[in-house]
Every structure is written in structure tokens, then in C-alpha cells.
Design a protein around this motif. Structure first.
Motif, PDB file in Angstrom:
ATOM      1  N   SER A 245      82.658-106.383 -10.529  1.00 10.03           N
ATOM      2  CA  SER A 245      81.543-106.762  -9.660  1.00 10.03           C
ATOM      3  C   SER A 245      82.029-107.524  -8.431  1.00 10.03           C
ATOM      4  O   SER A 245      81.278-107.702  -7.473  1.00 10.03           O
ATOM      5  CB  SER A 245      80.520-107.609 -10.423  1.00 10.03           C
ATOM      6  OG  SER A 245      81.079-108.846 -10.820  1.00 10.03           O
ATOM      7  N   TRP A 247      84.859-106.548  -6.735  1.00 12.89           N
ATOM      8  CA  TRP A 247      85.749-105.689  -5.970  1.00 12.89           C
ATOM      9  C   TRP A 247      85.166-105.414  -4.588  1.00 12.89           C
ATOM     10  O   TRP A 247      83.959-105.513  -4.366  1.00 12.89           O
ATOM     11  CB  TRP A 247      86.005-104.397  -6.725  1.00 12.89           C
ATOM     12  CG  TRP A 247      86.928-104.583  -7.907  1.00 12.89           C
ATOM     13  CD1 TRP A 247      87.559-105.737  -8.271  1.00 12.89           C
ATOM     14  CD2 TRP A 247      87.306-103.592  -8.862  1.00 12.89           C
ATOM     15  NE1 TRP A 247      88.309-105.527  -9.398  1.00 12.89           N
ATOM     16  CE2 TRP A 247      88.178-104.214  -9.789  1.00 12.89           C
ATOM     17  CE3 TRP A 247      86.986-102.247  -9.031  1.00 12.89           C
ATOM     18  CZ2 TRP A 247      88.740-103.518 -10.856  1.00 12.89           C
ATOM     19  CZ3 TRP A 247      87.549-101.556 -10.092  1.00 12.89           C
ATOM     20  CH2 TRP A 247      88.416-102.198 -10.992  1.00 12.89           C
ATOM     21  N   PRO A 250      82.164-101.688  -3.490  1.00 11.42           N
ATOM     22  CA  PRO A 250      81.309-101.680  -4.682  1.00 11.42           C
ATOM     23  C   PRO A 250      80.678-100.345  -5.022  1.00 11.42           C
ATOM     24  O   PRO A 250      80.272-100.135  -6.163  1.00 11.42           O
ATOM     25  CB  PRO A 250      80.228-102.722  -4.346  1.00 11.42           C
ATOM     26  CG  PRO A 250      80.191-102.760  -2.854  1.00 11.42           C
ATOM     27  CD  PRO A 250      81.599-102.515  -2.406  1.00 11.42           C
ATOM     28  N   PRO A 253      82.951 -98.378  -8.306  1.00  9.82           N
ATOM     29  CA  PRO A 253      83.577 -99.430  -7.500  1.00  9.82           C
ATOM     30  C   PRO A 253      85.106 -99.323  -7.530  1.00  9.82           C
ATOM     31  O   PRO A 253      85.693 -98.772  -8.455  1.00  9.82           O
ATOM     32  CB  PRO A 253      83.136-100.694  -8.224  1.00  9.82           C
ATOM     33  CG  PRO A 253      83.078-100.279  -9.662  1.00  9.82           C
ATOM     34  CD  PRO A 253      82.645 -98.832  -9.674  1.00  9.82           C
ATOM     35  N   HIS A 255      88.757-101.594  -5.541  1.00  6.20           N
ATOM     36  CA  HIS A 255      89.183-102.730  -4.720  1.00  6.20           C
ATOM     37  C   HIS A 255      90.258-102.230  -3.763  1.00  6.20           C
ATOM     38  O   HIS A 255      91.396-101.979  -4.156  1.00  6.20           O
ATOM     39  CB  HIS A 255      89.722-103.853  -5.609  1.00  6.20           C
ATOM     40  CG  HIS A 255      90.030-105.114  -4.850  1.00  6.20           C
ATOM     41  ND1 HIS A 255      89.057-105.819  -4.166  1.00  6.20           N
ATOM     42  CD2 HIS A 255      91.189-105.792  -4.650  1.00  6.20           C
ATOM     43  CE1 HIS A 255      89.617-106.889  -3.595  1.00  6.20           C
ATOM     44  NE2 HIS A 255      90.905-106.881  -3.870  1.00  6.20           N
ATOM     45  N   LEU A 276      80.233-111.526  -1.620  1.00  8.28           N
ATOM     46  CA  LEU A 276      79.175-110.633  -2.097  1.00  8.28           C
ATOM     47  C   LEU A 276      77.986-110.705  -1.135  1.00  8.28           C
ATOM     48  O   LEU A 276      76.904-111.183  -1.471  1.00  8.28           O
ATOM     49  CB  LEU A 276      78.770-111.021  -3.518  1.00  8.28           C
ATOM     50  CG  LEU A 276      79.921-111.168  -4.523  1.00  8.28           C
ATOM     51  CD1 LEU A 276      79.390-111.502  -5.911  1.00  8.28           C
ATOM     52  CD2 LEU A 276      80.787-109.911  -4.558  1.00  8.28           C
ATOM     53  N   ARG A 292      83.012-104.961   1.356  1.00 14.64           N
ATOM     54  CA  ARG A 292      82.803-106.401   1.414  1.00 14.64           C
ATOM     55  C   ARG A 292      84.044-107.070   2.023  1.00 14.64           C
ATOM     56  O   ARG A 292      85.159-106.567   1.858  1.00 14.64           O
ATOM     57  CB  ARG A 292      82.615-106.971   0.007  1.00 14.64           C
ATOM     58  CG  ARG A 292      81.397-106.471  -0.746  1.00 14.64           C
ATOM     59  CD  ARG A 292      81.595-106.721  -2.228  1.00 14.64           C
ATOM     60  NE  ARG A 292      80.369-106.568  -3.012  1.00 14.64           N
ATOM     61  CZ  ARG A 292      80.357-106.451  -4.337  1.00 14.64           C
ATOM     62  NH1 ARG A 292      81.514-106.456  -5.003  1.00 14.64           N
ATOM     63  NH2 ARG A 292      79.216-106.326  -4.980  1.00 14.64           N
TER      64      ARG A 292
END
Length: 299
Positions: A245, A247, A250, A253, A255, A276, A292
Motif C-alpha cells: 500500500s 508503493w 499503486p 501495484p 514500486h 499517499l 506517488r
């Protein structure tokens, strides 16, 4: 993220279109998740508290900036609330609007470099946070295979006295394990390590941006050369190995956005986290970005 059936692999390729090399953005229409609980905790997930005299560095792929008419206003709101010192930005589609953004925010400036594919790389930085901020330099101009977009480097001196070299990258998108795309990212990673070792060996280096691949334990990474090196570390390694959650991409998801540092900065890392922003900005994924920001603090 690349050990799936061909059906799921097809979905992956579509979902990554927004972080790749295409000039046509793919809009994610799914609603952003709603975070419930203590408002102070939710706000801290967007805008962490920074300490005095520390360097706060972020990387942020702002999808095809600006992808909507409301994007500039929302990005301005985020920057003013975040109050980081410098943000490395990828996917600048309209550089004039990017420069205007820096001029419109009090005490901020925006600079960019015209790289290949019309997805420019740049920096937003707080002018009062730096005693000096150098000119942008493009790296690997003659290598479009490993670097579809040239890396962009700048040297700066923070008001704390810390001298740093920042290298902003946006590597080749997509491809599963052992694909040509992943091999191109691995080649770029090797060339970046050689360049830093040969030219910046005594400098505090921060290599950051949209790496477009994993550093997660147990997954094949084209950046294994940096992972294995004693004189480099990924400041966001704990994020990559933590709760999905948190990463940076999303919608899969996955990273994909990282902050790599040289050993001169190992003892100065105070913390790293993914912001976030969808918990504080309405319709974030469809009006701002599918990525993000990731931020690291040094003191």
C-alpha cells in the motif's frame, strides 16, 4: 511483478503505459482509495513533518505534466503543503507550464532539460533552501539505447552546508524478466555506476527518478549492480520491501520510483517514505499522476 500469466502480463503492460515512452497518456478511471482514521495520521501520510536544517529530497513522475486543466493548481497546493527542499520531476510534457509553476509558488523555482521523447526532466526547488544551485547537465547524450531520455545532473549546496550531486533519470519502460527493455535498464544502471565511480567518487550523490523496475527482495532487478555495491544503497529499500500500500505506482501495484545514494550519505538518512497523496487530494490519479512521490530526508 513480472511472474504472471500472459493475461496478467497484458494487463501489466497496459497499466504501465503512463510511465513509459508513449506520448499518449492512459488515464486510470478507478476511484482513488479512501483512507479512514485519525485525520492527523492521514495528513502525515501526505505531508510528513520535516526537521530544521535537513535536506528533504523527493522524486515524482507527474504524469504528462499537466494531464488536466486542474493539474497545475493541485501540484502547486501539494508543493506548498509538502515544503520539501527539492523535487526531481519526470514526464514534463509542457515545460513552459512547468517553469510558470515554479514562478507562481513563492520562494520556488523550476528548471528543466529538453530530453528525448518529449518527456522532459526537471527540478523544482525551494530557493531559500540552497546557497547555490548549478546548471543542469545532460548525461549520455550519445546513448539513446540505454537512456531513451538522457539523465540530467545538477550540483547544489544546501543551507545546512551539505554539498550534493543529484542525477534525475527516467529509464526505459516495461518488459518482463530478461526482456530487451529490462536489459536496457540494466545497461543504464551499469553505465550510471561507472560514471559516478569515475567522475563523482568523492561527491555525495543522489540518483533518483522513475527507474521503471523493482529493487524488491526476491525479484529480479536490473539494478543488482547497485544493490550489491558496498558504496551505494537505495534509501527506499525498506519501502520496496514493505507493505504494498506504500508503493509508488499503486495501480499495479509496484514500486518503480527510487532514491539511490552514495556512501557519503549513509549516516545522514533520517527517513524515506512514499507520499499517499490520494488521501489528501481529490481524484489524484486522474488529475495529477499515476505515480506517488517518494521523499528522503538527510541530516
Amino acid at each position: 511483478m513480472r511472474r504472471y500469466s500472459s493475461f496478467f502480463l497484458s494487463i501489466l503492460i497496459l497499466s504501465l503505459a503512463g510511465c513509459g515512452d508513449s506520448e499518449n497518456p492512459t488515464i486510470k478511471e478507478d476511484p482513488d482509495p479512501v483512507f479512514e482514521g485519525d485525520p492527523a495520521v492521514v495528513a502525515d501520510a501526505c505531508y510528513p513533518a520535516f526537521e530544521e536544517d535537513e535536506l528533504n529530497v523527493a522524486t515524482w513522475n507527474i504524469k504528462f505534466f499537466p494531464q488536466r486543466t486542474t493539474t497545475v493548481e493541485k501540484v502547486s497546493e501539494i508543493i506548498e503543503s509538502l515544503q520539501a527542499d527539492i523535487i526531481a520531476v519526470q514526464e514534463i510534457a509542457e515545460p513552459e507550464e512547468f517553469v510558470d509553476l515554479g514562478e507562481e509558488i513563492d520562494n520556488w523555482n523550476a528548471v528543466y532539460s529538453d530530453v528525448r521523447y518529449g518527456q522532459e526532466l526537471g527540478f523544482l526547488y525551494k530557493e531559500s533552501a540552497f546557497d547555490s544551485f548549478g546548471e543542469l547537465t545532460q548525461l549520455f547524450d550519445d546513448d539513446s539505447y540505454a537512456f531513451p531520455r538522457q539523465a540530467v545532473m545538477v550540483e547544489a549546496t544546501h543551507v545546512s552546508g551539505l554539498d550534493v550531486v543529484l542525477i534525475n533519470i527516467h529509464l526505459k519502460c516495461c518488459g518482463e524478466d530478461d526482456s530487451e527493455e529490462q536489459q536496457r535498464r540494466a545497461l543504464a544502471s551499469a553505465k550510471l555506476q561507472t560514471y559516478i565511480n569515475d567522475n563523482l567518487d568523492d561527491k555525495a550523490v543522489i540518483l533518483l527518478g522513475d527507474f521503471n523496475d523493482d529493487i524488491t527482495d526476491g525479484l529480479v532487478s536490473p539494478f543488482q549492480n547497485f544493490i550489491d555495491a558496498a558504496d551505494f544503497t537505495f534509501a527506499d529499500q525498506a519501502v520496496a520491501n514493505g507493505d504494498i500500500s506504500n508503493w509508488s505506482y499503486p495501480s499495479w501495484p509496484s514500486h518503480l520510483d527510487h532514491i539511490l545514494i552514495s556512501d557519503e550519505l549513509f549516516d545522514m538518512v533520517r527517513g524515506t517514505q512514499t507520499l499517499l497523496l490520494e488521501s489528501c487530494i481529490s481524484n489524484y490519479s486522474t488529475t495529477v499522476s499515476d505515480h506517488r512521490p517518494v521523499v528522503a530526508s538527510f541530516k
